[in-house]
Design a protein around this motif. Structure first.
Motif, mmCIF file in Angstrom:
data_model
loop_
_atom_site.group_PDB
_atom_site.id
_atom_site.type_symbol
_atom_site.label_atom_id
_atom_site.label_comp_id
_atom_site.label_asym_id
_atom_site.label_seq_id
_atom_site.Cartn_x
_atom_site.Cartn_y
_atom_site.Cartn_z
ATOM 1 N N PRO A 51 0.807 -1.229 0.000
ATOM 2 C CA PRO A 51 0.000 0.000 0.000
ATOM 3 C C PRO A 51 0.835 1.272 0.000
ATOM 4 O O PRO A 51 0.389 2.315 -0.493
ATOM 5 C CB PRO A 51 -0.817 -0.123 1.296
ATOM 6 C CG PRO A 51 -0.807 -1.577 1.632
ATOM 7 C CD PRO A 51 0.505 -2.090 1.156
ATOM 8 N N LYS A 52 2.083 1.204 0.546
ATOM 9 C CA LYS A 52 2.880 2.424 0.691
ATOM 10 C C LYS A 52 4.283 2.312 0.072
ATOM 11 O O LYS A 52 5.149 3.115 0.343
ATOM 12 C CB LYS A 52 2.994 2.800 2.163
ATOM 13 C CG LYS A 52 1.650 3.102 2.806
ATOM 14 C CD LYS A 52 1.809 3.550 4.254
ATOM 15 C CE LYS A 52 0.453 3.865 4.875
ATOM 16 N NZ LYS A 52 0.576 4.309 6.290
ATOM 17 N N ASN A 53 4.473 1.322 -0.795
ATOM 18 C CA ASN A 53 5.701 1.210 -1.590
ATOM 19 C C ASN A 53 6.973 1.162 -0.754
ATOM 20 O O ASN A 53 7.907 1.941 -0.959
ATOM 21 C CB ASN A 53 5.800 2.372 -2.588
ATOM 22 C CG ASN A 53 4.672 2.366 -3.598
ATOM 23 O OD1 ASN A 53 4.287 1.320 -4.088
ATOM 24 N ND2 ASN A 53 4.128 3.528 -3.889
ATOM 25 N N GLY A 54 7.033 0.248 0.193
ATOM 26 C CA GLY A 54 8.267 0.048 0.939
ATOM 27 C C GLY A 54 9.279 -0.728 0.118
ATOM 28 O O GLY A 54 8.993 -1.179 -1.000
ATOM 29 N N SER A 55 10.458 -0.906 0.651
ATOM 30 C CA SER A 55 11.506 -1.612 -0.089
ATOM 31 C C SER A 55 12.405 -2.368 0.880
ATOM 32 O O SER A 55 12.535 -1.999 2.041
ATOM 33 C CB SER A 55 12.351 -0.626 -0.907
ATOM 34 O OG SER A 55 13.050 0.267 -0.062
ATOM 35 N N ILE A 56 13.035 -3.423 0.372
ATOM 36 C CA ILE A 56 14.011 -4.192 1.130
ATOM 37 C C ILE A 56 15.227 -4.432 0.244
ATOM 38 O O ILE A 56 15.097 -4.930 -0.876
ATOM 39 C CB ILE A 56 13.458 -5.546 1.606
ATOM 40 C CG1 ILE A 56 12.205 -5.359 2.465
ATOM 41 C CG2 ILE A 56 14.513 -6.302 2.403
ATOM 42 C CD1 ILE A 56 11.577 -6.665 2.939
ATOM 43 N N LYS A 57 16.401 -4.084 0.745
ATOM 44 C CA LYS A 57 17.649 -4.305 0.015
ATOM 45 C C LYS A 57 18.647 -4.989 0.938
ATOM 46 O O LYS A 57 18.703 -4.676 2.128
ATOM 47 C CB LYS A 57 18.219 -2.982 -0.496
ATOM 48 C CG LYS A 57 17.325 -2.264 -1.501
ATOM 49 C CD LYS A 57 17.939 -0.948 -1.946
ATOM 50 C CE LYS A 57 17.037 -0.231 -2.941
ATOM 51 N NZ LYS A 57 17.607 1.072 -3.370
ATOM 52 N N THR A 58 19.427 -5.909 0.380
ATOM 53 C CA THR A 58 20.444 -6.609 1.157
ATOM 54 C C THR A 58 21.774 -6.542 0.423
ATOM 55 O O THR A 58 21.820 -6.569 -0.811
ATOM 56 C CB THR A 58 20.064 -8.080 1.395
ATOM 57 O OG1 THR A 58 19.889 -8.745 0.128
ATOM 58 C CG2 THR A 58 18.782 -8.183 2.195
ATOM 59 N N LYS A 59 22.852 -6.491 1.185
ATOM 60 C CA LYS A 59 24.203 -6.487 0.640
ATOM 61 C C LYS A 59 25.139 -7.261 1.567
ATOM 62 O O LYS A 59 24.798 -7.556 2.712
ATOM 63 C CB LYS A 59 24.731 -5.051 0.470
ATOM 64 C CG LYS A 59 24.074 -4.235 -0.626
ATOM 65 C CD LYS A 59 24.759 -2.868 -0.752
ATOM 66 C CE LYS A 59 24.152 -2.023 -1.850
ATOM 67 N NZ LYS A 59 24.864 -0.715 -1.990
ATOM 68 N N TYR A 60 26.334 -7.547 1.033
ATOM 69 C CA TYR A 60 27.403 -8.156 1.811
ATOM 70 C C TYR A 60 28.483 -7.115 2.106
ATOM 71 O O TYR A 60 28.828 -6.301 1.249
ATOM 72 C CB TYR A 60 28.068 -9.289 1.045
ATOM 73 C CG TYR A 60 27.487 -10.657 1.272
ATOM 74 C CD1 TYR A 60 27.135 -11.105 2.537
ATOM 75 C CD2 TYR A 60 27.324 -11.539 0.198
ATOM 76 C CE1 TYR A 60 26.623 -12.374 2.727
ATOM 77 C CE2 TYR A 60 26.821 -12.821 0.380
ATOM 78 C CZ TYR A 60 26.466 -13.226 1.649
ATOM 79 O OH TYR A 60 25.972 -14.487 1.845
ATOM 80 N N PHE A 61 29.048 -7.182 3.324
ATOM 81 C CA PHE A 61 30.227 -6.395 3.659
ATOM 82 C C PHE A 61 31.402 -7.365 3.757
ATOM 83 O O PHE A 61 31.360 -8.321 4.534
ATOM 84 C CB PHE A 61 30.045 -5.655 4.985
ATOM 85 C CG PHE A 61 31.110 -4.634 5.270
ATOM 86 C CD1 PHE A 61 30.932 -3.309 4.911
ATOM 87 C CD2 PHE A 61 32.294 -5.009 5.891
ATOM 88 C CE1 PHE A 61 31.915 -2.361 5.168
ATOM 89 C CE2 PHE A 61 33.281 -4.075 6.161
ATOM 90 C CZ PHE A 61 33.100 -2.746 5.791
ATOM 91 N N VAL A 62 32.444 -7.108 2.983
ATOM 92 C CA VAL A 62 33.582 -8.013 2.909
ATOM 93 C C VAL A 62 34.846 -7.280 3.350
ATOM 94 O O VAL A 62 35.241 -6.282 2.728
ATOM 95 C CB VAL A 62 33.775 -8.561 1.484
ATOM 96 C CG1 VAL A 62 34.935 -9.553 1.454
ATOM 97 C CG2 VAL A 62 32.499 -9.217 0.976
ATOM 98 N N VAL A 63 35.468 -7.751 4.413
ATOM 99 C CA VAL A 63 36.750 -7.204 4.858
ATOM 100 C C VAL A 63 37.852 -7.928 4.099
ATOM 101 O O VAL A 63 37.975 -9.152 4.207
ATOM 102 C CB VAL A 63 36.946 -7.388 6.378
ATOM 103 C CG1 VAL A 63 38.304 -6.821 6.809
ATOM 104 C CG2 VAL A 63 35.820 -6.707 7.143
ATOM 105 N N PRO A 64 38.680 -7.232 3.318
ATOM 106 C CA PRO A 64 39.699 -7.911 2.506
ATOM 107 C C PRO A 64 40.811 -8.480 3.374
ATOM 108 O O PRO A 64 41.020 -8.048 4.510
ATOM 109 C CB PRO A 64 40.222 -6.787 1.601
ATOM 110 C CG PRO A 64 39.982 -5.532 2.375
ATOM 111 C CD PRO A 64 38.698 -5.764 3.136
#
Length: 221
Positions: free
Chosen positions: A116-129
């Motif tokens: 109804p209100k156009n929410g969003s979900i995003k996921t990412k990885y954090f990689v320590v070299p």
């Protein structure tokens, strides 16, 4: 000054309205169960939910057989769908990452249902070299366990799988964003939001499907 409204640390109990801990069997009077506190922070958000956690698995993974445990996962999807909230989850990727974590993050990050209100979900990885040729066991990982919203900050000791909330000892602190902002200083939630945004946009952050699984995961297939 930020107001501490929930904390499992004895040293600052006098500042706390609610004390949080896990598992529930260890929660004494006047101490909120950790998972309930976490869910309340998610439910109270109106604009955004930013999460940085080393392991994210909506399952009970340290028992046999494993069991699906979608309590947090469902809460995040509900917040995005029903309230139009922007959800971002930054997981850590290293040689000891759970094999099924990638699938769980991909599933959550592919959520594109128009609510109804156009929410969003995003996921990412954090990689320590890696650090030169130095090989020190159990290092080079972002060991985060926090969440920040437009209303509060949650900092805990638990990875986000069911085991840590139902059968493992842990504590968390909840710091509420003050109603009146001090122009000369940032509140703890505001500072934590800046930390998250720095990491989210850093050169160490990658799309989930561009990072290879840890080597041992392929051996288990």
């Amino acid at each position: 000054m930020a107001l501490i409204v929930g904390c499992g640390l004895q040293a600052i109990q006098q500042l706390s309205g609610i004390n949080t801990s896990s598992p529930p069997q260890f929660s004494t009077d006047h101490r909120t169960d950790d998972i309930n506190a976490l869910l309340n922070v998610i439910a109270s958000a109106d604009e955004f939910i930013y999460i940085a956690v080393m392991d994210y698995e909506p399952a009970i993974v340290y028992s046999y057989p494993k069991k699906y445990w979608p309590v947090i996962d469902d809460a995040l999807r509900t917040a995005a769908y029903e309230k139009g909230i922007e959800v971002r989850l930054l997981g850590s990727h290293w040689e000891h990452s759970p094999c099924d974590m990638r699938s769980f993050l991909e599933s959550l990050g592919s959520w594109n249902v128009t609510g109804p209100k156009n929410g969003s979900i995003k996921t990412k990885y954090f990689v320590v070299p890696p650090l030169n040729d130095t090989q020190i066991p159990y290092t080079r990982v972002n060991h985060n366990k926090y969440m920040v919203t437009d209303k509060a900050a949650y900092v805990g000791t638990s990875n986000w799988s069911g085991d840590y909330f139902i059968s493992t000892g842990g504590v968390s602190c909840i710091v509420k964003k003050p109603n009146i902002t001090d122009p000369d200083s940032l509140s703890i939630p505001e500072e934590l939001k800046l930390v998250f945004e720095r990491d989210w946009d850093s050169r160490y952050t990658f799309d989930i499907n561009t990072v290879e699984q840890p080597p041992y995961c392929h051996d288990n297939k």
